[in-house]
Design a protein around this motif. Structure first.
Motif, PDB file in Angstrom:
ATOM      1  N   ALA A 188     -16.427   4.900 -45.444  1.00 45.95           N
ATOM      2  CA  ALA A 188     -15.194   4.871 -44.640  1.00 45.95           C
ATOM      3  C   ALA A 188     -15.341   5.755 -43.403  1.00 45.95           C
ATOM      4  CB  ALA A 188     -14.002   5.317 -45.481  1.00 45.95           C
ATOM      5  N   ARG A 189     -15.961   6.911 -43.564  1.00 48.59           N
ATOM      6  CA  ARG A 189     -16.182   7.798 -42.410  1.00 48.59           C
ATOM      7  C   ARG A 189     -17.080   7.116 -41.370  1.00 48.59           C
ATOM      8  NH1 ARG A 189     -16.579  11.936 -46.474  1.00 48.59           N
ATOM      9  NH2 ARG A 189     -14.715  13.228 -46.354  1.00 48.59           N
ATOM     10  N   ALA A 190     -18.127   6.447 -41.830  1.00 48.15           N
ATOM     11  CA  ALA A 190     -19.038   5.763 -40.902  1.00 48.15           C
ATOM     12  C   ALA A 190     -18.313   4.644 -40.160  1.00 48.15           C
ATOM     13  CB  ALA A 190     -20.244   5.209 -41.660  1.00 48.15           C
ATOM     14  N   ILE A 191     -17.465   3.914 -40.855  1.00 43.35           N
ATOM     15  CA  ILE A 191     -16.678   2.860 -40.205  1.00 43.35           C
ATOM     16  C   ILE A 191     -15.713   3.482 -39.210  1.00 43.35           C
ATOM     17  CG2 ILE A 191     -14.893   1.099 -40.601  1.00 43.35           C
ATOM     18  CD1 ILE A 191     -16.339   0.576 -43.335  1.00 43.35           C
ATOM     19  N   ASN A 192     -15.070   4.566 -39.618  1.00 39.35           N
ATOM     20  CA  ASN A 192     -14.102   5.250 -38.764  1.00 39.35           C
ATOM     21  C   ASN A 192     -14.737   5.716 -37.453  1.00 39.35           C
ATOM     22  OD1 ASN A 192     -11.410   6.508 -38.412  1.00 39.35           O
ATOM     23  ND2 ASN A 192     -12.568   8.411 -38.544  1.00 39.35           N
ATOM     24  N   GLU A 193     -15.990   6.160 -37.532  1.00 31.56           N
ATOM     25  CA  GLU A 193     -16.684   6.617 -36.324  1.00 31.56           C
ATOM     26  C   GLU A 193     -16.900   5.492 -35.325  1.00 31.56           C
ATOM     27  OE1 GLU A 193     -20.265   8.510 -37.613  1.00 31.56           O
ATOM     28  OE2 GLU A 193     -19.172  10.135 -38.611  1.00 31.56           O
ATOM     29  N   ASN A 194     -16.876   4.240 -35.779  1.00 32.22           N
ATOM     30  CA  ASN A 194     -17.088   3.106 -34.885  1.00 32.22           C
ATOM     31  C   ASN A 194     -15.811   2.570 -34.260  1.00 32.22           C
ATOM     32  OD1 ASN A 194     -19.962   2.576 -34.821  1.00 32.22           O
ATOM     33  ND2 ASN A 194     -19.734   2.300 -37.021  1.00 32.22           N
ATOM     34  N   TYR A 195     -14.669   3.098 -34.675  1.00 31.70           N
ATOM     35  CA  TYR A 195     -13.432   2.711 -34.008  1.00 31.70           C
ATOM     36  C   TYR A 195     -13.435   3.301 -32.607  1.00 31.70           C
ATOM     37  CZ  TYR A 195     -10.927   0.916 -38.109  1.00 31.70           C
ATOM     38  OH  TYR A 195     -10.516   0.180 -39.171  1.00 31.70           O
ATOM     39  N   ILE A 196     -12.879   2.567 -31.690  1.00 27.76           N
ATOM     40  CA  ILE A 196     -12.692   3.115 -30.352  1.00 27.76           C
ATOM     41  C   ILE A 196     -11.717   4.273 -30.499  1.00 27.76           C
ATOM     42  CG2 ILE A 196     -11.724   2.644 -28.070  1.00 27.76           C
ATOM     43  CD1 ILE A 196     -12.691  -0.242 -28.421  1.00 27.76           C
ATOM     44  N   PRO A 197     -12.009   5.444 -29.915  1.00 29.81           N
ATOM     45  CA  PRO A 197     -11.096   6.585 -30.087  1.00 29.81           C
ATOM     46  C   PRO A 197      -9.662   6.204 -29.733  1.00 29.81           C
ATOM     47  CG  PRO A 197     -13.086   7.262 -28.961  1.00 29.81           C
ATOM     48  CD  PRO A 197     -13.148   5.753 -29.078  1.00 29.81           C
ATOM     49  N   GLY A 198      -8.771   6.617 -30.561  1.00 29.34           N
ATOM     50  CA  GLY A 198      -7.369   6.294 -30.342  1.00 29.34           C
ATOM     51  C   GLY A 198      -6.615   6.294 -31.645  1.00 29.34           C
TER      52      GLY A 198
ATOM     53  N   THR B  68     -16.278   7.207 -49.664  1.00 29.52           N
ATOM     54  CA  THR B  68     -15.651   7.912 -48.538  1.00 29.52           C
ATOM     55  C   THR B  68     -16.641   8.063 -47.386  1.00 29.52           C
ATOM     56  OG1 THR B  68     -16.098  10.001 -49.668  1.00 29.52           O
ATOM     57  CG2 THR B  68     -13.869   9.123 -49.840  1.00 29.52           C
ATOM     58  N   ASP B  69     -17.942   8.210 -47.694  1.00 29.27           N
ATOM     59  CA  ASP B  69     -18.951   8.269 -46.630  1.00 29.27           C
ATOM     60  C   ASP B  69     -18.961   6.966 -45.828  1.00 29.27           C
ATOM     61  OD1 ASP B  69     -19.653  10.798 -47.523  1.00 29.27           O
ATOM     62  OD2 ASP B  69     -21.459  10.120 -48.574  1.00 29.27           O
TER      63      ASP B  69
END
Length: 163
Positions: free
Chosen positions: A44-54, A41-42
């Protein structure tokens, strides 16, 4: 005068990158304790932080709820952009990584997240023995026309044929 062995090391900052996948599947390797590890899950969170906000970004709670158990017929109602596959209970058992109980179930979970019309990009990340699982899943998905770009990252991959 510089000597030939004097060198200067410099780093460049990389430009921000948008992730291409709209579904990221993360599969852990052998877990001797039989318990799902928090690093999944850590990651996934790190990957999620790299998505362009939206619309592709998920909350931490949604990511936590994106764990799919290998022996559960339903997928959780977490973030639709992540699938964290938990097969820890059987990950130490020889010969299960590429069978219907593990790879077959994960392939079904991925198919269930594909659109009825159009395509969806899928990125698989497999760690150690999880790389063997995702290789088998990709074989099972075959040429599904609902998959756009299919990419795979293996981390410390276990060699094929050792399951």
């Amino acid at each position: 005068m510089r000597k030939p062995y004097d060198r200067t090391l410099a780093f460049e900052e990389l430009e921000p990158r948008a992730l291409l996948s709209s579904l990221t599947v993360i599969v852990h390797g052998r877990e001797p304790t039989g318990e799902f590890q928090p690093w999944v899950t850590d990651m996934a969170r790190a990957i999620n932080e790299n998505y362009i906000p939206g619309p592709l970004q998920c909350t931490d709670g949604e990511i936590d709820a994106s764990v799919a158990l290998f022996n559960t017929p339903e997928i959780s109602s977490g973030c639709e952009h992540f699938l964290l596959f938990d097969w820890a209970a059987v990950s130490s058992t020889f010969g299960v990584a590429d069978n219907d109980e593990v790879a077959g179930v994960l392939a079904t979970f991925v198919r269930d997240r594909l659109p009825t019309y159009g395509t969806r990009d899928v990125h698989f990340i497999g760690f150690s023995r999880g790389a063997y699982v995702i290789s088998s899943v990709i074989d099972r998905l075959g040429d599904d026309p609902r998959i756009g770009w299919l990419t795979m990252t293996t981390l410390d991959a276990q060699a094929l044929g050792y399951d």
